[in-house]
Write a protein that holds these residues in place. Structure first.
Motif, PDB file in Angstrom:
ATOM      1  N   ASN A 197       0.821  -1.219   0.000  1.00  0.00           N
ATOM      2  CA  ASN A 197       0.000   0.000   0.000  1.00  0.00           C
ATOM      3  C   ASN A 197       0.852   1.266   0.000  1.00  0.00           C
ATOM      4  O   ASN A 197       0.413   2.321  -0.458  1.00  0.00           O
ATOM      5  CB  ASN A 197      -0.909   0.020   1.229  1.00  0.00           C
ATOM      6  CG  ASN A 197      -2.042  -0.982   1.139  1.00  0.00           C
ATOM      7  OD1 ASN A 197      -2.376  -1.454   0.057  1.00  0.00           O
ATOM      8  ND2 ASN A 197      -2.623  -1.328   2.277  1.00  0.00           N
TER       9      ASN A 197
ATOM     10  N   ALA B 130      -7.665  -4.597  -8.597  1.00  0.00           N
ATOM     11  CA  ALA B 130      -6.841  -4.603  -7.392  1.00  0.00           C
ATOM     12  C   ALA B 130      -7.676  -5.088  -6.219  1.00  0.00           C
ATOM     13  O   ALA B 130      -8.728  -4.520  -5.919  1.00  0.00           O
ATOM     14  CB  ALA B 130      -6.280  -3.220  -7.115  1.00  0.00           C
TER      15      ALA B 130
ATOM     16  N   GLN C 220      -7.806  -5.480  -2.301  1.00  0.00           N
ATOM     17  CA  GLN C 220      -7.150  -4.957  -1.112  1.00  0.00           C
ATOM     18  C   GLN C 220      -6.985  -6.047  -0.053  1.00  0.00           C
ATOM     19  O   GLN C 220      -7.928  -6.734   0.319  1.00  0.00           O
ATOM     20  CB  GLN C 220      -7.964  -3.801  -0.529  1.00  0.00           C
ATOM     21  CG  GLN C 220      -7.327  -3.130   0.678  1.00  0.00           C
ATOM     22  CD  GLN C 220      -6.000  -2.471   0.342  1.00  0.00           C
ATOM     23  OE1 GLN C 220      -5.943  -1.589  -0.522  1.00  0.00           O
ATOM     24  NE2 GLN C 220      -4.935  -2.892   1.012  1.00  0.00           N
ATOM     25  N   LYS C 221      -5.754  -6.195   0.409  1.00  0.00           N
ATOM     26  CA  LYS C 221      -5.433  -7.100   1.508  1.00  0.00           C
ATOM     27  C   LYS C 221      -4.926  -6.256   2.676  1.00  0.00           C
ATOM     28  O   LYS C 221      -4.891  -5.026   2.607  1.00  0.00           O
ATOM     29  CB  LYS C 221      -4.372  -8.119   1.076  1.00  0.00           C
ATOM     30  CG  LYS C 221      -4.757  -8.975  -0.119  1.00  0.00           C
ATOM     31  CD  LYS C 221      -5.811  -9.994   0.249  1.00  0.00           C
ATOM     32  CE  LYS C 221      -6.073 -10.957  -0.905  1.00  0.00           C
ATOM     33  NZ  LYS C 221      -7.037 -12.027  -0.567  1.00  0.00           N
ATOM     34  N   GLU C 222      -4.514  -6.920   3.750  1.00  0.00           N
ATOM     35  CA  GLU C 222      -3.992  -6.185   4.891  1.00  0.00           C
ATOM     36  C   GLU C 222      -2.563  -5.724   4.617  1.00  0.00           C
ATOM     37  O   GLU C 222      -1.628  -6.518   4.606  1.00  0.00           O
ATOM     38  CB  GLU C 222      -4.018  -7.059   6.150  1.00  0.00           C
ATOM     39  CG  GLU C 222      -3.626  -6.304   7.421  1.00  0.00           C
ATOM     40  CD  GLU C 222      -3.778  -7.135   8.672  1.00  0.00           C
ATOM     41  OE1 GLU C 222      -3.358  -6.671   9.744  1.00  0.00           O
ATOM     42  OE2 GLU C 222      -4.325  -8.256   8.572  1.00  0.00           O
TER      43      GLU C 222
ATOM     44  N   TYR D 110      -1.356  -4.542   1.788  1.00  0.00           N
ATOM     45  CA  TYR D 110      -0.931  -4.589   0.396  1.00  0.00           C
ATOM     46  C   TYR D 110      -2.131  -4.791  -0.520  1.00  0.00           C
ATOM     47  O   TYR D 110      -3.235  -5.116  -0.075  1.00  0.00           O
ATOM     48  CB  TYR D 110       0.104  -5.703   0.170  1.00  0.00           C
ATOM     49  CG  TYR D 110      -0.439  -7.105   0.283  1.00  0.00           C
ATOM     50  CD1 TYR D 110      -0.789  -7.834  -0.849  1.00  0.00           C
ATOM     51  CD2 TYR D 110      -0.593  -7.715   1.527  1.00  0.00           C
ATOM     52  CE1 TYR D 110      -1.284  -9.119  -0.766  1.00  0.00           C
ATOM     53  CE2 TYR D 110      -1.085  -9.007   1.626  1.00  0.00           C
ATOM     54  CZ  TYR D 110      -1.428  -9.712   0.490  1.00  0.00           C
ATOM     55  OH  TYR D 110      -1.921 -10.992   0.587  1.00  0.00           O
ATOM     56  N   VAL D 111      -1.873  -4.572  -1.803  1.00  0.00           N
ATOM     57  CA  VAL D 111      -2.884  -4.767  -2.839  1.00  0.00           C
ATOM     58  C   VAL D 111      -2.434  -5.906  -3.741  1.00  0.00           C
ATOM     59  O   VAL D 111      -1.258  -5.978  -4.122  1.00  0.00           O
ATOM     60  CB  VAL D 111      -3.080  -3.481  -3.670  1.00  0.00           C
ATOM     61  CG1 VAL D 111      -3.863  -3.762  -4.941  1.00  0.00           C
ATOM     62  CG2 VAL D 111      -3.791  -2.415  -2.844  1.00  0.00           C
TER      63      VAL D 111
END
Length: 252
Positions: free
Chosen positions: A91, A115, A117-119, A121-122
């Motif tokens: 991110n 994209a 979205q993760k924790e 990072y993408v």
């Protein structure tokens, strides 16, 4: 898809004079499918995916190849013949996320890119039947546990666009940092700062691809001594850092 024995059982009921409606209700198979089997019992053979040909943009491919070797993976769709290309982008670097999406679009025009979205990072993701052909390094297991070598056509692209390849690797598993040291000058200890580039990877094959590309563009490098399994390549010579700054630059 129904197997041939299921198709024959349904058609045997129709041959007894049963209506398509009654056979459909009993078997749970649609009338349209049964009607189609009356014309053709055997399923059509699956067509192999067509060769996608070369990447639409070789410059973007060289960059995307670097990203893939660093932080990318390819996985099969569980219910189809296609594959997902996934590139993990932190991110903290929105410019990297944008460039990754642009590179995928240029390499495979018409392929959707999104994209997830993760924790922290993408996951930049794109679906296509052809990703394993464009990235033949794909395979079971982790990259550092299998041999990673470029195909001749990939090597030709990397030789033509070495800086794009280096940039992709740095943008995935590398960084530009500022180091500092102290020196004693006229009896007074002074602090000096200097920039350097670092690239860390567990695969010795990927490290070799990176250092070979550095040699090609005249960048001096050295391997740092570490106790861990990963290997870190350092570029700290002033002239080489200047070259990297001109062609790669820090993440943004």
């Amino acid at each position: 898809m129904y197997d041939v024995s299921t198709r024959k059982r349904a058609l045997a009921l129709v041959a007894q004079g049963r209506s398509l409606n009654s056979v459909s209700r009993e078997t749970g198979i649609s009338r349209a499918a049964i009607r189609a089997w009356l014309e053709r019992l055997e399923p059509l053979p699956r067509m192999a995916p067509a060769d996608p040909g070369p990447p639409a943009c070789e410059r973007s491919y060289a960059y995307l190849l670097g990203l893939y070797l660093g932080d990318g993976c390819i996985s099969a769709h569980p219910r189809g013949t296609g594959y997902y290309l996934r590139i993990a982008c932190a991110n903290a670097w929105p410019g990297l996320i944008r460039r990754c999406r642009e590179a995928i679009t240029k390499v495979r025009p018409g392929s959707g890119v999104y994209a997830l979205q993760k924790e922290g990072y993408v996951m930049v993701t794109s679906y296509s039947r052809h990703w394993p052909r464009l990235f033949p390094q794909h395979g079971p297991g982790k990259k550092h546990e299998r041999r990673i070598a470029l195909e001749p056509w990939q090597q030709t692209i990397v030789d033509a666009y070495p800086w794009e390849f280096i940039r992709g690797l740095i943008h995935s598993d590398g960084c530009r940092i500022t180091n500092w040291t102290t020196r004693l000058v006229a009896g007074e200890r002074k602090r000096y700062e200097y920039p350097r580039y670092l690239f860390t990877n567990t695969s010795t094959d990927i490290i070799g691809l990176f250092t070979t590309a550095l040699d090609r563009v005249g960048v001096q490098w050295k391997s740092l001594n570490q106790s861990r399994a990963a290997v870190t390549i350092s570029v700290a010579r002033k002239a080489s850092v200047a070259l990297m700054d001109d062609h790669v630059g820090p993440k943004y």
